[in-house]
Design a protein around this motif. Sequence first.
Motif, short mmCIF file in Angstrom:
data_model
loop_
_atom_site.label_atom_id
_atom_site.label_comp_id
_atom_site.label_asym_id
_atom_site.label_seq_id
_atom_site.Cartn_x
_atom_site.Cartn_y
_atom_site.Cartn_z
N ARG A 257 38.46 46.17 34.88
CA ARG A 257 38.34 45.35 33.67
C ARG A 257 39.74 44.81 33.36
NH1 ARG A 257 34.25 45.63 29.74
NH2 ARG A 257 33.70 47.80 29.96
N SER A 258 40.10 43.73 34.04
CA SER A 258 41.46 43.20 33.84
C SER A 258 41.49 42.02 32.89
CB SER A 258 42.05 42.77 35.18
OG SER A 258 41.94 43.80 36.12
N GLY A 259 40.32 41.52 32.49
CA GLY A 259 40.28 40.38 31.58
C GLY A 259 40.42 39.05 32.32
N PHE A 260 39.83 38.01 31.72
CA PHE A 260 39.89 36.65 32.31
C PHE A 260 40.67 35.72 31.38
CE2 PHE A 260 35.67 36.51 34.97
CZ PHE A 260 36.01 37.71 35.57
N ILE A 261 41.40 34.81 31.99
CA ILE A 261 42.14 33.78 31.24
C ILE A 261 41.51 32.42 31.56
CG2 ILE A 261 44.35 32.59 31.06
CD1 ILE A 261 45.68 35.21 31.97
N THR A 262 41.14 31.68 30.52
CA THR A 262 40.68 30.30 30.73
C THR A 262 41.74 29.36 30.17
OG1 THR A 262 38.33 30.84 30.75
CG2 THR A 262 38.89 28.60 30.12
N PRO A 263 42.55 28.74 31.04
CA PRO A 263 43.69 27.95 30.58
C PRO A 263 43.35 26.45 30.42
CG PRO A 263 43.82 28.30 32.96
CD PRO A 263 42.49 28.86 32.51
N PHE A 264 44.15 25.77 29.62
CA PHE A 264 43.96 24.33 29.40
C PHE A 264 45.27 23.59 29.58
CE2 PHE A 264 40.83 26.69 27.05
CZ PHE A 264 39.65 26.08 27.46
N ALA B 241 45.42 29.08 26.18
CA ALA B 241 44.34 29.69 26.98
C ALA B 241 43.50 30.62 26.11
CB ALA B 241 44.93 30.48 28.13
N TYR B 242 42.23 30.76 26.50
CA TYR B 242 41.42 31.83 25.94
C TYR B 242 41.62 33.06 26.81
CZ TYR B 242 38.95 28.72 22.79
OH TYR B 242 38.64 27.86 21.79
N TYR B 243 41.74 34.20 26.17
CA TYR B 243 41.83 35.45 26.91
C TYR B 243 40.64 36.33 26.51
CZ TYR B 243 43.28 39.99 28.55
OH TYR B 243 43.31 41.21 29.17
N ARG B 244 39.87 36.72 27.52
CA ARG B 244 38.68 37.55 27.28
C ARG B 244 38.91 38.90 27.97
NH1 ARG B 244 36.05 32.00 28.65
NH2 ARG B 244 36.13 31.13 26.55
N SER B 245 39.28 39.87 27.14
CA SER B 245 39.80 41.12 27.70
C SER B 245 38.72 42.01 28.33
CB SER B 245 40.50 41.91 26.60
OG SER B 245 39.56 42.28 25.61
N LEU B 246 37.44 41.78 27.97
CA LEU B 246 36.39 42.68 28.49
C LEU B 246 35.84 42.23 29.84
CD1 LEU B 246 34.42 43.40 25.19
CD2 LEU B 246 36.18 44.77 26.28
N GLU B 247 36.20 41.02 30.25
CA GLU B 247 35.67 40.53 31.52
C GLU B 247 36.18 41.40 32.67
OE1 GLU B 247 33.22 38.75 30.84
OE2 GLU B 247 33.67 36.62 31.03
N SER B 248 35.36 41.50 33.70
CA SER B 248 35.64 42.45 34.79
C SER B 248 35.34 41.78 36.12
CB SER B 248 34.74 43.67 34.63
OG SER B 248 34.83 44.19 33.32
N GLU B 249 35.75 42.44 37.17
CA GLU B 249 35.39 41.97 38.52
C GLU B 249 35.28 43.15 39.46
OE1 GLU B 249 37.54 41.98 41.23
OE2 GLU B 249 39.29 42.72 40.14
N VAL B 250 34.52 42.91 40.55
CA VAL B 250 34.13 43.99 41.44
C VAL B 250 34.21 43.48 42.89
CG1 VAL B 250 31.66 43.34 41.40
CG2 VAL B 250 32.28 45.73 41.69
N LEU B 251 34.24 44.39 43.86
CA LEU B 251 34.12 43.98 45.26
C LEU B 251 32.63 43.94 45.60
CD1 LEU B 251 37.02 46.09 46.84
CD2 LEU B 251 36.92 43.60 46.67
N PRO B 252 32.05 42.75 45.80
CA PRO B 252 30.58 42.65 45.88
C PRO B 252 29.93 43.36 47.06
CG PRO B 252 31.62 40.48 46.12
CD PRO B 252 32.71 41.44 45.83
N VAL B 253 30.56 43.34 48.22
CA VAL B 253 29.95 44.03 49.36
C VAL B 253 30.01 45.54 49.13
CG1 VAL B 253 30.11 44.46 51.86
CG2 VAL B 253 30.47 42.15 50.97
N SER B 254 31.14 46.00 48.60
CA SER B 254 31.26 47.44 48.31
C SER B 254 30.21 47.86 47.29
CB SER B 254 32.66 47.76 47.75
OG SER B 254 33.64 47.42 48.69
N LEU B 255 30.01 47.03 46.27
CA LEU B 255 29.01 47.35 45.24
C LEU B 255 27.62 47.44 45.87
CD1 LEU B 255 28.01 47.62 42.27
CD2 LEU B 255 27.80 45.11 42.26
#
Length: 414
Positions: free
Chosen positions: A127-134, A177-191
């Motif tokens: 859960r590293s968070g996503f940044i949406t920049p402008f 930028a918007y910062y969304r701290s709860l956004e997460s990412e995963v390794l899809p094949v591992s999952l």
Amino acid sequence: MVQSGLSQPEKVIGSSYNHAKFKLLTPSENSTKTPEICHAETIIVGGGVIGCAIAFELASRGQEVLLVEQSEIASGASCAAAGMLAAESEDFAHPFMAKAAHESRELLHKHKEQISAITGMDIGLRRSGFITPFRSYSDLSKYKDRRNTTSGVQQLWWDRSTVQREALWLNRDTYGAYYRSLESEVLPVSLTRAYARSAEMMGARILEGVQNVRLVVDNHGVRGIKTAKGEVCCKHIIIAAGLQGEQLMHQVGVALPSSPVKGEIMAVRFPIDQAGGRPDRTVYAEDVYIVPKANGEVWIGATSLPGRKDHSVSANSVQRLLGAASYWIPGIKEADFVRAWAGIRPSTPDGLPYIGKYEQIPGLYTAYGHFRNGILLSAITGRWIADLLEGKRAEEIGIEALSPERLNRKGVML
Ligand SMILES: Cc1cc2nc3c(=O)[nH]c(=O)nc-3n(C[C@H](O)[C@H](O)[C@H](O)COP(=O)(O)OP(=O)(O)OC[C@H]3O[C@@H](n4cnc5c(N)ncnc54)[C@H](O)[C@@H]3O)c2cc1C
């Protein structure tokens, strides 16, 4: 060298399957050391993230499950995905899906712990968070006008100086930028593999390389499947075959269309001496996304090519993705190119997946058409299907909008 096609985009931690452990009932063979399967309460067709998440959920509830995959676990779209769990950054076709996406993201965090306890496998979920920049105020205004909904979205606005302080590696000219701290990412094949392995360890049977699956139904409903390797009778069949779900439903005279949207994506790696320029959070921009992965790579995606089913990667697309990514993260120009690959997203005419019971054929269920969010929606799809199999109605669960019969109600039958 550019690798394209179904190249595995990640190094997977953990064991694979014991292919020889089970075989399907073949009436002509009467002696074998391998236990034969002639019956299963529930058969899942398709070993992508959706089929494996359903197997995981059913097995964890003590249900008897057989999953059949024509090729290998995680060999379809699930092997091509970027693995973003973009519950707040995506724009969903339906506000209901935004809520489901939140729930699914949080469920995936719980599953991470369960999977780790059962198998010791690491799915690379962070859960590293996503940044949406402008680039400018005008880009920000257009983005706000375009967004369907921001209700329930937990986000912070970062002005230019905050961006410069918090994301040293991002373009210094970024307006904000918007910062969304709860956004997460995963390794899809591992999952996907970890879901399958955990399901197996809880009693599910997983068979790979099962080709020519034919659904057997009669006037009373589902009877079982016939395949090139034998046949199995069952009470429930769940079609979780991604883009090929449509063909399986055709076998029983039902048209549930799904169309391909090809996506190309690539990976780079930052050399050790350039680690300071490496992003530590996902950049989810309008023209590109850049995802630092748990395996040390940074994935850059993706193109969107409706109607395309091939797995080639064009030089033009690589150039376009790299151009957009290196605008936002200039250090990418110095990173090492690792590989590029392509996958096919399964889309539906109304943008919603087909998840539910096909009432006209008792025992038949669908779970396909997740388009660009199948990794994110895997956990909640598994829960919904398991709830339905336990006898809950779609209305109780709140998923009637996803019914596989919604199109047929409008008269789309073969
Ligand atoms: C470039 C790209 C980036 C993406 N990024 C993201 C992302 O960041 N986040 C996200 O949530 N989603 C993402 N997606 C979307 C995601 O990959 C899909 O929504 C998801 O993988 C669909 O999973 P599935 O299990 O339905 O399908 P698949 O993964 O395609 O699995 C279906 C399986 O069924 C098997 N099968 C088919 N027919 C049969 C049959 N007759 N018998 C037996 N088995 C059969 C296939 O071999 C396959 O293994 C991305 C997709 C692409 C292409």
